[in-house]
Write a protein that holds these residues in place. Structure first.
Motif, PDB file in Angstrom:
ATOM      1  N   ALA A 113       0.806  -1.226   0.000  1.00 37.98           N
ATOM      2  CA  ALA A 113       0.000   0.000   0.000  1.00 37.98           C
ATOM      3  C   ALA A 113       0.834   1.270   0.000  1.00 37.98           C
ATOM      4  CB  ALA A 113      -0.916   0.010   1.217  1.00 37.98           C
ATOM      5  N   PHE A 114       2.143   1.147   0.141  1.00 44.71           N
ATOM      6  CA  PHE A 114       2.992   2.328   0.344  1.00 44.71           C
ATOM      7  C   PHE A 114       2.794   3.423  -0.705  1.00 44.71           C
ATOM      8  CE2 PHE A 114       6.838   4.848  -0.148  1.00 44.71           C
ATOM      9  CZ  PHE A 114       6.965   5.327   1.142  1.00 44.71           C
ATOM     10  N   GLY A 115       2.730   3.087  -1.969  1.00 47.39           N
ATOM     11  CA  GLY A 115       2.624   4.096  -3.025  1.00 47.39           C
ATOM     12  C   GLY A 115       1.219   4.589  -3.310  1.00 47.39           C
ATOM     13  N   LEU A 116       0.254   4.114  -2.550  1.00 46.76           N
ATOM     14  CA  LEU A 116      -1.134   4.518  -2.782  1.00 46.76           C
ATOM     15  C   LEU A 116      -1.468   5.763  -1.976  1.00 46.76           C
ATOM     16  CD1 LEU A 116      -2.736   0.965  -2.780  1.00 46.76           C
ATOM     17  CD2 LEU A 116      -2.083   2.370  -4.737  1.00 46.76           C
ATOM     18  N   ARG A 117      -2.512   6.439  -2.333  1.00 48.94           N
ATOM     19  CA  ARG A 117      -2.845   7.740  -1.756  1.00 48.94           C
ATOM     20  C   ARG A 117      -3.757   7.677  -0.533  1.00 48.94           C
ATOM     21  NH1 ARG A 117       0.767  10.104  -4.497  1.00 48.94           N
ATOM     22  NH2 ARG A 117       0.508  10.521  -6.680  1.00 48.94           N
ATOM     23  N   GLY A 118      -4.191   6.498  -0.152  1.00 48.27           N
ATOM     24  CA  GLY A 118      -5.083   6.387   1.006  1.00 48.27           C
ATOM     25  C   GLY A 118      -6.549   6.531   0.648  1.00 48.27           C
ATOM     26  N   ALA A 119      -6.881   6.359  -0.619  1.00 46.83           N
ATOM     27  CA  ALA A 119      -8.280   6.449  -1.061  1.00 46.83           C
ATOM     28  C   ALA A 119      -9.059   5.244  -0.537  1.00 46.83           C
ATOM     29  CB  ALA A 119      -8.345   6.496  -2.588  1.00 46.83           C
ATOM     30  N   ALA A 120     -10.362   5.363  -0.557  1.00 40.27           N
ATOM     31  CA  ALA A 120     -11.240   4.326  -0.007  1.00 40.27           C
ATOM     32  C   ALA A 120     -11.040   2.973  -0.682  1.00 40.27           C
ATOM     33  CB  ALA A 120     -12.697   4.766  -0.143  1.00 40.27           C
ATOM     34  N   ASP A 121     -10.756   2.964  -1.979  1.00 37.42           N
ATOM     35  CA  ASP A 121     -10.611   1.686  -2.682  1.00 37.42           C
ATOM     36  C   ASP A 121      -9.197   1.112  -2.605  1.00 37.42           C
ATOM     37  OD1 ASP A 121      -9.461   3.577  -4.351  1.00 37.42           O
ATOM     38  OD2 ASP A 121     -10.274   2.697  -6.187  1.00 37.42           O
ATOM     39  N   ASP A 122      -8.280   1.793  -1.906  1.00 34.24           N
ATOM     40  CA  ASP A 122      -6.904   1.307  -1.808  1.00 34.24           C
ATOM     41  C   ASP A 122      -6.805  -0.020  -1.071  1.00 34.24           C
ATOM     42  OD1 ASP A 122      -6.018   3.456  -3.242  1.00 34.24           O
ATOM     43  OD2 ASP A 122      -5.077   4.477  -1.546  1.00 34.24           O
ATOM     44  N   ARG A 123      -7.574  -0.201  -0.015  1.00 31.87           N
ATOM     45  CA  ARG A 123      -7.533  -1.469   0.724  1.00 31.87           C
ATOM     46  C   ARG A 123      -7.960  -2.628  -0.177  1.00 31.87           C
ATOM     47  NH1 ARG A 123      -6.525  -1.671   5.966  1.00 31.87           N
ATOM     48  NH2 ARG A 123      -7.691  -3.589   6.275  1.00 31.87           N
ATOM     49  N   GLU A 124      -8.967  -2.393  -1.006  1.00 32.04           N
ATOM     50  CA  GLU A 124      -9.430  -3.419  -1.940  1.00 32.04           C
ATOM     51  C   GLU A 124      -8.349  -3.691  -2.990  1.00 32.04           C
ATOM     52  OE1 GLU A 124     -11.647  -6.322  -3.828  1.00 32.04           O
ATOM     53  OE2 GLU A 124     -11.752  -5.502  -1.802  1.00 32.04           O
ATOM     54  N   ARG A 125      -7.689  -2.664  -3.462  1.00 28.49           N
ATOM     55  CA  ARG A 125      -6.601  -2.831  -4.439  1.00 28.49           C
ATOM     56  C   ARG A 125      -5.485  -3.688  -3.840  1.00 28.49           C
ATOM     57  NH1 ARG A 125      -4.916  -3.386  -9.506  1.00 28.49           N
ATOM     58  NH2 ARG A 125      -2.902  -2.454  -9.898  1.00 28.49           N
ATOM     59  N   VAL A 126      -5.092  -3.410  -2.611  1.00 27.59           N
ATOM     60  CA  VAL A 126      -4.045  -4.181  -1.936  1.00 27.59           C
ATOM     61  C   VAL A 126      -4.496  -5.634  -1.781  1.00 27.59           C
ATOM     62  CG1 VAL A 126      -2.777  -4.481   0.233  1.00 27.59           C
ATOM     63  CG2 VAL A 126      -3.008  -2.200  -0.777  1.00 27.59           C
ATOM     64  N   ARG A 127      -5.735  -5.833  -1.371  1.00 30.38           N
ATOM     65  CA  ARG A 127      -6.265  -7.189  -1.199  1.00 30.38           C
ATOM     66  C   ARG A 127      -6.225  -7.962  -2.522  1.00 30.38           C
ATOM     67  NH1 ARG A 127      -9.834 -10.304  -2.429  1.00 30.38           N
ATOM     68  NH2 ARG A 127     -11.132  -8.835  -3.550  1.00 30.38           N
ATOM     69  N   GLN A 128      -6.643  -7.300  -3.604  1.00 34.09           N
ATOM     70  CA  GLN A 128      -6.644  -7.950  -4.917  1.00 34.09           C
ATOM     71  C   GLN A 128      -5.223  -8.333  -5.341  1.00 34.09           C
ATOM     72  OE1 GLN A 128      -8.444  -4.951  -7.347  1.00 34.09           O
ATOM     73  NE2 GLN A 128     -10.544  -5.701  -7.012  1.00 34.09           N
ATOM     74  N   LEU A 129      -4.291  -7.427  -5.136  1.00 30.37           N
ATOM     75  CA  LEU A 129      -2.915  -7.710  -5.538  1.00 30.37           C
ATOM     76  C   LEU A 129      -2.299  -8.828  -4.705  1.00 30.37           C
ATOM     77  CD1 LEU A 129      -1.710  -4.087  -6.237  1.00 30.37           C
ATOM     78  CD2 LEU A 129      -1.758  -5.969  -7.890  1.00 30.37           C
ATOM     79  N   LEU A 130      -2.561  -8.821  -3.403  1.00 30.33           N
ATOM     80  CA  LEU A 130      -2.038  -9.892  -2.558  1.00 30.33           C
ATOM     81  C   LEU A 130      -2.626 -11.236  -2.977  1.00 30.33           C
ATOM     82  CD1 LEU A 130      -1.905  -8.230   0.965  1.00 30.33           C
ATOM     83  CD2 LEU A 130      -0.002  -8.762  -0.577  1.00 30.33           C
ATOM     84  N   ASP A 131      -3.881 -11.235  -3.361  1.00 32.87           N
ATOM     85  CA  ASP A 131      -4.510 -12.459  -3.859  1.00 32.87           C
ATOM     86  C   ASP A 131      -3.864 -12.881  -5.180  1.00 32.87           C
ATOM     87  OD1 ASP A 131      -6.549 -14.533  -3.661  1.00 32.87           O
ATOM     88  OD2 ASP A 131      -7.514 -13.507  -5.352  1.00 32.87           O
ATOM     89  N   THR A 132      -3.630 -11.929  -6.059  1.00 32.28           N
ATOM     90  CA  THR A 132      -3.030 -12.210  -7.363  1.00 32.28           C
ATOM     91  C   THR A 132      -1.645 -12.834  -7.228  1.00 32.28           C
ATOM     92  OG1 THR A 132      -4.265 -10.427  -8.424  1.00 32.28           O
ATOM     93  CG2 THR A 132      -2.258 -11.173  -9.540  1.00 32.28           C
ATOM     94  N   VAL A 133      -0.830 -12.312  -6.300  1.00 32.49           N
ATOM     95  CA  VAL A 133       0.533 -12.829  -6.139  1.00 32.49           C
ATOM     96  C   VAL A 133       0.616 -13.948  -5.096  1.00 32.49           C
ATOM     97  CG1 VAL A 133       1.617 -10.703  -6.963  1.00 32.49           C
ATOM     98  CG2 VAL A 133       1.261 -11.034  -4.495  1.00 32.49           C
ATOM     99  N   GLY A 134      -0.536 -14.359  -4.574  1.00 35.15           N
ATOM    100  CA  GLY A 134      -0.582 -15.485  -3.657  1.00 35.15           C
ATOM    101  C   GLY A 134      -0.013 -15.221  -2.279  1.00 35.15           C
ATOM    102  N   LEU A 135      -0.195 -14.009  -1.759  1.00 35.32           N
ATOM    103  CA  LEU A 135       0.374 -13.663  -0.456  1.00 35.32           C
ATOM    104  C   LEU A 135      -0.659 -13.212   0.573  1.00 35.32           C
ATOM    105  CD1 LEU A 135       3.627 -11.797  -1.576  1.00 35.32           C
ATOM    106  CD2 LEU A 135       3.409 -14.131  -0.707  1.00 35.32           C
ATOM    107  N   THR A 136      -1.912 -13.463   0.328  1.00 33.79           N
ATOM    108  CA  THR A 136      -2.958 -13.055   1.268  1.00 33.79           C
ATOM    109  C   THR A 136      -2.700 -13.618   2.659  1.00 33.79           C
ATOM    110  OG1 THR A 136      -4.536 -12.947  -0.557  1.00 33.79           O
ATOM    111  CG2 THR A 136      -5.450 -13.019   1.665  1.00 33.79           C
ATOM    112  N   ALA A 137      -2.245 -14.853   2.746  1.00 34.31           N
ATOM    113  CA  ALA A 137      -2.037 -15.517   4.042  1.00 34.31           C
ATOM    114  C   ALA A 137      -0.886 -14.919   4.847  1.00 34.31           C
ATOM    115  CB  ALA A 137      -1.794 -17.009   3.826  1.00 34.31           C
ATOM    116  N   VAL A 138      -0.001 -14.166   4.194  1.00 37.32           N
ATOM    117  CA  VAL A 138       1.154 -13.598   4.909  1.00 37.32           C
ATOM    118  C   VAL A 138       1.105 -12.068   4.962  1.00 37.32           C
ATOM    119  CG1 VAL A 138       2.638 -15.582   4.425  1.00 37.32           C
ATOM    120  CG2 VAL A 138       2.640 -13.629   2.852  1.00 37.32           C
ATOM    121  N   ALA A 139      -0.073 -11.491   4.774  1.00 36.95           N
ATOM    122  CA  ALA A 139      -0.235 -10.039   4.702  1.00 36.95           C
ATOM    123  C   ALA A 139       0.272  -9.310   5.942  1.00 36.95           C
ATOM    124  CB  ALA A 139      -1.691  -9.680   4.449  1.00 36.95           C
ATOM    125  N   GLN A 140       0.267  -9.967   7.097  1.00 34.88           N
ATOM    126  CA  GLN A 140       0.685  -9.304   8.341  1.00 34.88           C
ATOM    127  C   GLN A 140       2.137  -9.607   8.715  1.00 34.88           C
ATOM    128  OE1 GLN A 140      -1.567  -7.085   9.334  1.00 34.88           O
ATOM    129  NE2 GLN A 140      -2.751  -7.938   7.631  1.00 34.88           N
TER     130      GLN A 140
END
Length: 170
Positions: A113-140
Motif C-alpha cells: 500500500a505504500f505508493g497509494l494515496r489512502g483512497a477508499a478503494d486502496d484497501r481493496e486494491r491491496v487485497r486484490q494484488l495480494l490475492d493475485t501474487v498469492g500472499l494473502t495468508a502472509v499479509a501481516q
C-alpha cells in the motif's frame, strides 16, 4: 556500456521512446546513444554482461538518474532530457529493484500500500494484488519473515499497486 543500438519492438504507437540517450557516472560513459521504441503491451529485455548499463537505463527511465544527452518520452511527452526532468513520483512508472527495496518496518500489506494515496478503494486494491501474487495468508508478516520469492512478489505487488503505465523489472 550500452552503445548506439536501435531497438524497435513494434511499429505501433510507442508508449516508451528513448532517443539517443547518454549517461555518465563521472567521466565514465555507462549508456552511449541508446535508441528504443516500445509499444503498449510489449515486453522488452535488455541483455548484456554485468556492469554494461542495463540497470542504469532502467534508472534513467524511472527518473532516478538524469540523461546527459537525448531524451526519454512516455506517450510522446518528454519526461527526461538534459533540460527537462520529471520527478520519479510523477512518471507513473513502477519498478521492481534487484534487491526488492522492501521497508523492513512495514508488514506485507503496508509495503504493498505504500505508493497509494489512502483512497477508499486502496484497501481493496491491496487485497486484490495480494490475492493475485498469492500472499494473502502472509499479509501481516514482515519482510524478514518471508522467503526470497515471497519478497519478490511483495515488490511486484507494490510496483503494480498504483496502476503504473510502465513496469520496469531489474
Amino acid at each position: 556500456m550500452y552503445q548506439a543500438h536501435q531497438i524497435v519492438t513494434t511499429r505501433a504507437a510507442s508508449v516508451l521512446t528513448l532517443n539517443g540517450i547518454r549517461h555518465h557516472y563521472g567521466a565514465r560513459a555507462t549508456v552511449d546513444g541508446l535508441h528504443l521504441s516500445l509499444a503498449a503491451g510489449a515486453i522488452c529485455c535488455l541483455l548484456g554482461p554485468s556492469g554494461c548499463g542495463k540497470t542504469t537505463v532502467l534508472r534513467c527511465i524511472a527518473g532516478f538518474e538524469r540523461v546527459r544527452e537525448g531524451d526519454i518520452r512516455i506517450d510522446d511527452a518528454v519526461i527526461s532530457s538534459p533540460v527537462r526532468h520529471v520527478a520519479p513520483e510523477h512518471r507513473r512508472i513502477g519498478m521492481v529493484f534487484q534487491d526488492y527495496a522492501l521497508f523492513p518496518h512495514l508488514d506485507v500489506e503496508r509495503n504493498v500500500a505504500f505508493g497509494l494515496r489512502g483512497a477508499a478503494d486502496d484497501r481493496e486494491r491491496v487485497r486484490q494484488l495480494l490475492d493475485t501474487v498469492g500472499l494473502t495468508a502472509v499479509a501481516q508478516r514482515y519482510p524478514h519473515e518471508l522467503s526470497g520469492g515471497q519478497q519478490q512478489r511483495v515488490a511486484l505487488a507494490r510496483a503494480l499497486a498504483p496502476r503504473p503505465r510502465l513496469l520496469l523489472l531489474d
